[in-house]
Design an enzyme around this catalytic site. Structure first.
Site, PDB file in Angstrom:
ATOM      1  N   CYS A  17      10.834  17.509  46.997  1.00 20.51           N
ATOM      2  CA  CYS A  17      10.031  18.838  47.870  1.00 20.51           C
ATOM      3  C   CYS A  17      10.605  18.460  49.006  1.00 20.51           C
ATOM      4  O   CYS A  17      11.419  17.364  49.355  1.00 20.51           O
ATOM      5  CB  CYS A  17       8.713  18.530  47.870  1.00 20.51           C
ATOM      6  N   HIS A  64       8.533   7.198  45.892  1.00 17.65           N
ATOM      7  CA  HIS A  64       8.198   6.541  44.626  1.00 17.65           C
ATOM      8  C   HIS A  64       9.293   6.972  43.636  1.00 17.65           C
ATOM      9  O   HIS A  64       9.044   7.621  42.542  1.00 17.65           O
ATOM     10  CB  HIS A  64       6.627   6.856  44.083  1.00 17.65           C
ATOM     11  N   CYS A  68       5.484  12.463  55.337  1.00 16.42           N
ATOM     12  CA  CYS A  68       5.301  13.857  55.201  1.00 16.42           C
ATOM     13  C   CYS A  68       4.587  14.908  56.099  1.00 16.42           C
ATOM     14  O   CYS A  68       3.412  14.316  56.471  1.00 16.42           O
ATOM     15  CB  CYS A  68       5.048  14.228  53.863  1.00 16.42           C
ATOM     16  N   GLU A 124      -0.834   6.783  49.988  1.00 16.95           N
ATOM     17  CA  GLU A 124      -1.377   7.914  50.795  1.00 16.95           C
ATOM     18  C   GLU A 124      -2.942   7.744  51.159  1.00 16.95           C
ATOM     19  O   GLU A 124      -3.249   8.191  52.414  1.00 16.95           O
ATOM     20  CB  GLU A 124      -0.966   9.246  50.252  1.00 16.95           C
ATOM     21  N   SER A 138       2.384   9.358  41.951  1.00 19.37           N
ATOM     22  CA  SER A 138       1.009  10.345  41.437  1.00 19.37           C
ATOM     23  C   SER A 138       1.302  11.686  41.049  1.00 19.37           C
ATOM     24  O   SER A 138       0.566  12.211  40.200  1.00 19.37           O
ATOM     25  CB  SER A 138       0.021  10.081  42.823  1.00 19.37           C
ATOM     26  N   ASN A 139       2.127  12.255  41.782  1.00 14.61           N
ATOM     27  CA  ASN A 139       2.342  13.779  41.608  1.00 14.61           C
ATOM     28  C   ASN A 139       3.011  13.696  40.084  1.00 14.61           C
ATOM     29  O   ASN A 139       2.921  14.688  39.341  1.00 14.61           O
ATOM     30  CB  ASN A 139       3.002  14.613  42.670  1.00 14.61           C
TER      31      ASN A 139
END
Length: 316
Positions: A17, A46, A101, A131, A229-230
Site C-alpha cells: 500500500c 511486518h 503511515c 499500531e 495484522s492485515n
C-alpha cells in the site's frame, strides 16, 4: 507427464500500500543521505523479506531507543509510536525521521482532538500490536480503553457514558469492526465515531478483492508475515467468505502441497506489507506443478501516493 490444470485467481489490488511503500522509501533514502548504519525502531513494516533486504543495505532494527546511539539517525516504523518515543529522541538530540503511515497519523490526530473536547477514547484494536500501542500512547494512561471483540464491550468501565469517542486500528477486518462498533453504539448511544472510517483504504480494498475471489476459488494463499495484522485478516476474510481452505504463506516454501492436492482453482493475494516478488515466487511454484491459467479479480484501482518527509527531500 501432463500437469493437472489449475485456474489461478489473482486479487487486485494486492501487496504494498502507499504507507508501506513510503516507509521503505524513507529507510532507503535515509541510507542514501546519511550512509549506514541507520537505526529503525521496530520492523519498518511486518515482512521478513523486506526487513532482511533493508538490513543488508545497512539498516539496523531495534525494539527500543535505548538500543540506538545518539549520533546516528533513527526511523520510527510505519505502525506509529507513542508520544514518549519522539520526546525521548528529542531529549537526546537524536536525528529522527517518522515513517508513521499518514492514515495512522490521522487516527492519532483524531484521538487527540476528541480528548481535547473532553471525551474518553475507546480504541478498537489488537492488544500489543505496535499500531495499537502507538495510538493509545498519544494520550495519558487511562485515557484510551481497548476493546478487541464485541464481548469486551459490556465490561468497559468508562468515566462518563455521554462523553465517549471511538477510533480503530487501521488494519482490522471491516466486518469484525462493524460488529464491535454496533455493540459500542448499543451500550453507549452518545458515542462519537470518526468522520471517515479509520480502517485504511488498502485494508478495505484487499478484503473486498478476497471476498470476490472466495466465490470462485476452492483454496486461497495469502502472501504475508504471521505478525502482519492485515495479512492475517485476509486469511480470516477468505475463510468466512466461503473459501474451503485459506493459508498464510511467507514464501513459496511455506505452501502446504498436501492441503491443496486435487483442487482445480486457487486464489492468491498479498498483505499490504508483502512485496510483489514474493507473489511471483508463489505463482512460479504453482506453475512448476500445474498447467496454470491466470485470471485477475479486480475490485478497485489504487493510485494513492504519500510524500516522504521534507528532511529526506533536501540535500545533506
Amino acid at each position: 507427464m501432463t500437469k493437472p490444470p489449475l485456474t489461478l485467481y489473482l486479487a487486485a489490488p494486492r501487496g504494498f500500500c502507499a504507507g508501506v511503500d513510503r516507509a521503505i522509501k524513507i529507510v532507503e533514502m535515509a541510507l542514501g543521505k546519511w550512509g549506514a548504519p541507520v537505526y529503525v525502531r521496530h520492523e519498518i513494516v511486518h515482512n521478513k523479506y523486506v526487513v532482511d533486504d533493508l538490513r543488508a543495505k545497512g539498516a539496523v532494527f531495534v525494539e527500543e531507543l535505548d538500543d540506538c546511539p545518539d549520533d546516528r539517525p533513527v526511523i520510527f516504523s510505519a505502525h506509529g509510536v507513542p508520544k514518549s518515543v519522539p520526546a525521548e529522541a528529542s531529549a537526546r538530540q537524536m536525528l529522527y525521521v517518522d515513517a508513521t503511515c499518514p492514515l495512522v497519523s490521522k487516527v492519532h490526530i483524531e484521538a487527540e482532538r476528541h480528548a481535547e473536547a473532553g471525551l474518553q477514547i475507546i480504541m478498537i484494536g489488537h492488544a500489543g500490536h505496535p499500531e495499537t500501542v502507538g495510538t493509545m500512547g498519544q494520550l495519558a494512561e487511562g485515557e484510551v480503553l481497548l476493546v478487541e471483540t464485541p464481548a469486551d464491550v459490556p465490561a468497559l468501565a468508562v468515566r462518563d457514558a455521554q462523553k465517549l469517542a471511538f477510533v480503530t486500528q487501521t488494519t482490522l477486518s471491516v466486518d469484525d469492526t462493524a460488529d464491535i462498533v454496533a455493540a459500542l453504539q448499543a451500550r453507549f448511544p452518545a458515542i462519537k465515531g470518526p468522520h471517515k472510517e479509520d480502517i485504511c483504504y488498502a485494508t478495505t480494498n484487499r478484503q473486498e478483492a478476497v471476498k470476490a475471489m472466495a466465490q470462485k476459488a476452492e483454496a486461497m494463499l495469502v502472501v504475508g508475515a504471521p505478525n502482519s495484522s492485515n495479512s492475517r485478516r485476509l486469511v480470516e476474510v477468505g475463510a468466512r467468505a466461503g473459501c474451503g481452505y485459506a493459508q498464510l504463506v511467507q514464501r513459496a516454501t511455506d505452501i502446504d502441497w498436501r492441503a491443496i492436492e486435487g483442487i482445480r482453482s486457487i486464489g492468491i493475494t498479498a498483505g499490504a506489507s508483502a512485496p510483489e516478488v514474493l507473489v511471483n515466487e508463489v505463482i512460479a511454484a504453482l506453475e512448476a506443478r500445474y498447467d496454470v491459467t491466470i485470471e485477475e479479480v479486480e475490485t478497485a484501482t489504487e493510485n494513492v501516493e504519500f510524500k516522504v518527509p521534507r528532511v529526506l527531500r533536501t540535500p545533506a
